[in-house]
Design an enzyme around this catalytic site. Structure first.
Site, PDB file in Angstrom:
ATOM      1  N   THR A 165       0.855  -1.193   0.000  1.00  0.00           N
ATOM      2  CA  THR A 165       0.000   0.000   0.000  1.00  0.00           C
ATOM      3  C   THR A 165       0.891   1.243   0.000  1.00  0.00           C
ATOM      4  OG1 THR A 165      -1.761  -1.169   1.163  1.00  0.00           O
ATOM      5  CG2 THR A 165      -1.809   1.243   1.279  1.00  0.00           C
TER       6      THR A 165
ATOM      7  N   ASN B 106      -5.714  -9.277  -8.041  1.00  0.00           N
ATOM      8  CA  ASN B 106      -5.861 -10.016  -6.793  1.00  0.00           C
ATOM      9  C   ASN B 106      -7.162 -10.796  -6.682  1.00  0.00           C
ATOM     10  OD1 ASN B 106      -6.324  -7.061  -6.701  1.00  0.00           O
ATOM     11  ND2 ASN B 106      -7.472  -7.583  -4.859  1.00  0.00           N
TER      12      ASN B 106
ATOM     13  N   GLN C 106       0.630  -9.693  -6.403  1.00  0.00           N
ATOM     14  CA  GLN C 106       0.044 -11.025  -6.592  1.00  0.00           C
ATOM     15  C   GLN C 106       0.783 -11.829  -7.662  1.00  0.00           C
ATOM     16  OE1 GLN C 106      -2.271 -12.280  -4.683  1.00  0.00           O
ATOM     17  NE2 GLN C 106      -3.015 -10.455  -3.617  1.00  0.00           N
TER      18      GLN C 106
ATOM     19  N   SER D 231       4.945  -7.070  -1.767  1.00  0.00           N
ATOM     20  CA  SER D 231       4.541  -7.141  -0.362  1.00  0.00           C
ATOM     21  C   SER D 231       5.022  -8.460   0.228  1.00  0.00           C
ATOM     22  CB  SER D 231       3.017  -7.061  -0.272  1.00  0.00           C
ATOM     23  OG  SER D 231       2.610  -7.229   1.059  1.00  0.00           O
ATOM     24  N   ALA D 232       5.615  -8.410   1.435  1.00  0.00           N
ATOM     25  CA  ALA D 232       6.199  -9.627   2.014  1.00  0.00           C
ATOM     26  C   ALA D 232       5.134 -10.652   2.408  1.00  0.00           C
ATOM     27  CB  ALA D 232       7.045  -9.262   3.237  1.00  0.00           C
ATOM     28  N   HIS D 233       3.981 -10.161   2.877  1.00  0.00           N
ATOM     29  CA  HIS D 233       3.043 -11.135   3.464  1.00  0.00           C
ATOM     30  C   HIS D 233       2.263 -11.950   2.436  1.00  0.00           C
ATOM     31  CE1 HIS D 233      -1.032  -9.105   3.319  1.00  0.00           C
ATOM     32  NE2 HIS D 233      -0.274  -8.052   3.079  1.00  0.00           N
TER      33      HIS D 233
ATOM     34  N   THR E 280      12.663   4.610  11.000  1.00  0.00           N
ATOM     35  CA  THR E 280      13.566   3.530  11.400  1.00  0.00           C
ATOM     36  C   THR E 280      13.178   2.225  10.690  1.00  0.00           C
ATOM     37  OG1 THR E 280      13.850   4.571  13.546  1.00  0.00           O
ATOM     38  CG2 THR E 280      14.409   2.223  13.413  1.00  0.00           C
TER      39      THR E 280
ATOM     40  N   CYS F 270     -17.433  -5.460   2.233  1.00  0.00           N
ATOM     41  CA  CYS F 270     -18.441  -4.971   3.172  1.00  0.00           C
ATOM     42  C   CYS F 270     -18.013  -3.590   3.646  1.00  0.00           C
ATOM     43  CB  CYS F 270     -18.535  -5.922   4.344  1.00  0.00           C
ATOM     44  SG  CYS F 270     -19.932  -5.566   5.391  1.00  0.00           S
TER      45      CYS F 270
END
Ligand SMILES: Cc1ncc(COP(=O)(O)O)c(C=O)c1O
Length: 399
Positions: free
Chosen positions: A72, A155, A191, A211-213, A249, A339
């Site tokens: 993001t 995605n 993705q 994105s790492a996750h 940091t 939602c």
């Protein structure tokens, strides 16, 4: 009951190897990467190793890799950073940005903000299969266009966009323009990383977000690749970390985790094996669902999609009801509807593909990961047809 996770596009579990790499940076090697003492140097070494790991995957220079708090932020930095830099040079400059109607909110919401700053935005339509058309890209380019941002893989429906071909179009246009009028190309590759070639030169992009996750790394860490020479202003100001482009940091453990997760993606043989298995599971699911559930629809192109994604619409049922009933069976999937403020908005992706709102509400996304097995697919196939049939019986809509 064994819980089954089939929502890998939302997030992935942290791989044990990634966790192992991260652990020391929470304890013994906790230093601030900007500190000059040995604690700081240890942390700095971790960050720089991760930068090299990412650079190897993208085939870029390590100085072109900027760590962020996630995709993001990477997308915000790419879009705001480039537009604001162009504006800083010439306040009166007309600025035009091109994106697609099926981008993640991390791009679409930025574009909405940019419009408030008098930036003109063109949202490219997509085909029924969920693909951007090259003619539309060509037609949308104007003399004021400075940035095109098109996601590599969607995605929701997993479609792979023609990034190389778009980059070729941009190259041809740029050949006739001066440096100040150049069009820059950004892609959100969040993705794509598990499945597609992300070498930036091969793709022909100036900026790329990760994105790492989504790749078995930790949440809260991302990357923006910024090709040398791409003019960009920072959007976060402070202690001048990350060459002044992204102050704050460094999340050392997160960055180390991201580096390790990306490194695993560079093991081509292993990735090929994982993705062949994922494809087998996905294809079995799609084949059986379309056979077993009357009027089930598969959304998105059949071939131009990543192997991990299956996205269905089931007429006359709510995707949310399916999701909740599957959850009671211990199976996690997701739905395309969002939602928001108590009302269910139909998926903007399916809507852009021309799926009618009634049908869109019955959308279910199943996304596979490396730990899924044949038994997981069989369990889903055992319960899903019954759930859809039960919900359809309860539905007031005439079948
Ligand atoms: C295509 C795409 N872009 C951006 C994001 C946002 O990534 P992050 O969660 O790292 O901010 C996501 C996450 O769902 C995504 O799927």
């Amino acid at each position: 009951m064994k819980r089954i996770y089939l929502d890998h596009s939302a997030t992935t579990p942290v791989d044990p190897k990634v966790l192992r790499a991260m652990k020391p940076y929470f304890t013994a090697d906790f230093g601030n990467a900007s500190s000059l003492h040995s604690f700081g140097q240890k942390a700095r070494a971790g960050v720089e190793k991760a930068r090299e790991q990412v650079a190897k995957f993208l085939e870029c220079e390590s100085k072109e890799v900027i760590f962020t708090s996630g995709a993001t932020e990477s997308n915000n930095l790419a879009l705001f950073g480039l537009v604001r830099r162009a504006r800083a040079l010439d306040l009166k400059r007309k600025v035009h940005v091109i994106t697609s109607a099926i981008e993640h909110p991390a791009v679409l919401e930025v574009c909405r903000e940019l419009k408030k700053e008098e930036v003109e935005v063109t949202y490219l339509p997509v085909s029924r299969a969920g693909l951007v058309r090259l003619e539309d890209v060509k037609k949308a380019i104007r003399p004021e266009t400075i940035l095109i941002s098109i996601m590599y893989v969607n995605n929701e429906v997993g479609t792979i966009q023609p990034i190389q071909e778009i980059s070729q179009i941009i190259k041809e246009v740029n050949a006739g323009r001066g440096k100040e009028d150049k069009i820059y190309f950004h892609t959100d590759a969040v993705q794509a990383a598990n499945f597609c070639d992300c070498r930036v030169d091969w793709l022909g992009v100036d900026m790329l977000s990760l994105s790492a996750h989504k790749i078995y790394g930790p949440k809260g860490t991302g990357v923006l690749f910024i090709k040398s020479g791409t003019p960009l202003l920072p959007i976060i100001f402070g202690g001048h970390q990350e060459r002044g482009i992204r102050s704050g940091t460094e999340n050392v453990a997160g960055i180390v985790g991201m580096g390790r997760a990306v490194e695993m993606l560079t093991d081509k043989n292993e990735i090929k094996k994982i993705n062949a298995n994922i494809k087998k599971l996905r294809d079995k699911l799609v084949g059986e669902i379309l056979k077993k559930i009357p009027s089930a629809i598969l959304n998105g192109d059949l071939k131009q999609r990543v192997p991990g994604n299956a996205n269905f619409c089931f007429k006359n049922v709510e995707g949310e009801s399916i999701l909740l009933m599957l959850d009671m069976e211990g199976i996690a999937v997701s739905t395309g509807s969002a939602c928001s403020s108590g009302s269910l908005e139909p998926s903007h992706v399916l809507t852009a593909m021309g799926v009618s709102p009634e049908v869109t509400h019955g959308s279910v996304r199943v996304t596979f990961g490396k730990d899924n097995s044949r038994e997981d697919v069989e369990r889903l196939l055992k319960v899903l047809p019954g759930i859809v049939a039960r919900l359809r019986k309860m539905s007031p809509i005439k079948k």
